[in-house]
Design an enzyme around this catalytic site. Structure first.
Site, PDB file in Angstrom:
ATOM      1  N   ASP A 187     -40.987  69.392   0.717  1.00 46.23           N
ATOM      2  CA  ASP A 187     -39.936  68.683   0.000  1.00 46.23           C
ATOM      3  C   ASP A 187     -38.855  68.324   1.020  1.00 46.23           C
ATOM      4  O   ASP A 187     -38.808  68.895   2.119  1.00 46.23           O
ATOM      5  CB  ASP A 187     -39.367  69.580  -1.105  1.00 46.23           C
ATOM      6  CG  ASP A 187     -38.276  68.889  -1.899  1.00 46.23           C
ATOM      7  OD1 ASP A 187     -38.505  67.763  -2.369  1.00 46.23           O
ATOM      8  OD2 ASP A 187     -37.185  69.479  -2.017  1.00 46.23           O
ATOM      9  N   ASP A 236     -34.977  66.922   0.243  1.00 41.44           N
ATOM     10  CA  ASP A 236     -33.601  67.299  -0.087  1.00 41.44           C
ATOM     11  C   ASP A 236     -33.499  68.799  -0.291  1.00 41.44           C
ATOM     12  O   ASP A 236     -34.215  69.376  -1.109  1.00 41.44           O
ATOM     13  CB  ASP A 236     -33.126  66.588  -1.358  1.00 41.44           C
ATOM     14  CG  ASP A 236     -33.031  65.085  -1.191  1.00 41.44           C
ATOM     15  OD1 ASP A 236     -32.676  64.650  -0.089  1.00 41.44           O
ATOM     16  OD2 ASP A 236     -33.310  64.351  -2.153  1.00 41.44           O
ATOM     17  N   ASP A 291     -37.229  73.840  -2.488  1.00 46.98           N
ATOM     18  CA  ASP A 291     -36.011  74.599  -2.794  1.00 46.98           C
ATOM     19  C   ASP A 291     -35.744  74.690  -4.283  1.00 46.98           C
ATOM     20  O   ASP A 291     -34.734  75.260  -4.685  1.00 46.98           O
ATOM     21  CB  ASP A 291     -34.796  73.951  -2.112  1.00 46.98           C
ATOM     22  CG  ASP A 291     -34.443  72.601  -2.719  1.00 46.98           C
ATOM     23  OD1 ASP A 291     -35.353  71.750  -2.865  1.00 46.98           O
ATOM     24  OD2 ASP A 291     -33.266  72.385  -3.068  1.00 46.98           O
TER      25      ASP A 291
END
Length: 256
Positions: A13, A15, A209
């Site tokens: 991922d 961001d 995250d």
């Protein structure tokens, strides 16, 4: 044996994992470089539908992370692939350049608000979305167009805090119409499967995250995951969650 030793394909991922805003997340460029040095295969996978693959590569380069266009998989690209395989020809889009370019690249014409009903309404992240655009999307859905979302993230992390994401725009359309959208991005399988294929297959590790997208998406496919605590999810969130990652690290250097 380290976490990195146990896997072949690493699905990152973006961001909150590799960068936040315009700043590199601590250890991100080092971790990517070490994986490449070990001969591992990488894919950079994001629910953010606003950027083209070329723009994603430039964004990563700006924070010191080396990537190629062939390693990028976005929710816009996966959406275009899904719709193109179905023979969809026309779409009305709430979204930015990334999703428009992906649809057009798949042979799907992007139409305006005043034409004949399109086959599908596609909703992604759109910083230029206004009432007129959301109204047109809602009317097309009421007239029979299918509703597809690149992703349903309610928010995304920015330096100032959490800001409205594609899911916030999608909520306006579903609330107005009562329709249920088909969602392509994480935690749904199409995006992660496309990312693994882009990385060349093998034993994947999903790195993210967010529990609700990255980790839940990996769990749904039975794939292992690494949650890094550099973005949205905190340790207290983790303690109260039914969705649990395979591994937890303060940052990406936990791979080693």
């Amino acid at each position: 044996m380290t976490i990195a030793d146990r896997h072949d394909a690493f699905l990152f991922d973006l961001d909150g994992v590799l960068y936040r805003g315009n700043e590199e997340v601590l250890g991100a460029s080092e971790a990517v470089a070490r994986l490449r040095g070990a001969g591992k295969r990488l894919s950079f996978v994001t629910n953010n539908s606003s950027r083209t693959p070329e723009a994603v590569v430039r964004k990563l380069a700006a924070v010191g992370v080396a990537a190629t266009v062939d390693e990028v998989e976005t929710s816009a690209m996966a959406t275009a692939e899904v719709l193109g395989a179905r023979g969809v020809r026309t779409a009305f889009v709430v979204g930015e350049e990334g999703v428009r370019a992906a649809l057009e690249g798949a042979g799907i014409a992007v139409v305006g608000a005043d034409g004949p009903r399109p086959d599908v309404v596609v909703v992604g992240w759109d910083r230029g979305a206004d009432y007129a655009k959301l109204a047109a999307a809602s009317l097309y859905v009421q007239r029979g167009a299918s509703l597809v979302a690149t992703n349903a993230d309610a928010s995304y992390p920015a330096p100032a805090g959490l800001l409205p994401g594609a899911g916030a725009l999608l909520a306006a359309v579903t609330t107005a119409t009562g329709a249920t959208a088909e969602i392509v991005g994480k935690p749904h399988p199409p995006l992660l499967r496309a990312a693994l294929e882009r990385a060349g297959g093998g034993r994947p590790l999903v790195i993210g995250d967010r529990l609700d997208t990255d980790i839940a998406g990996a769990a749904a496919l039975g794939w292992p995951s690494l949650l890094v605590l550099t973005g949205v999810t905190t340790r207290s969130d983790l303690e109260s969650s039914k969705v649990q990652p395979t591994y937890v690290g303060e940052d990406l250097l936990a791979l080693f």
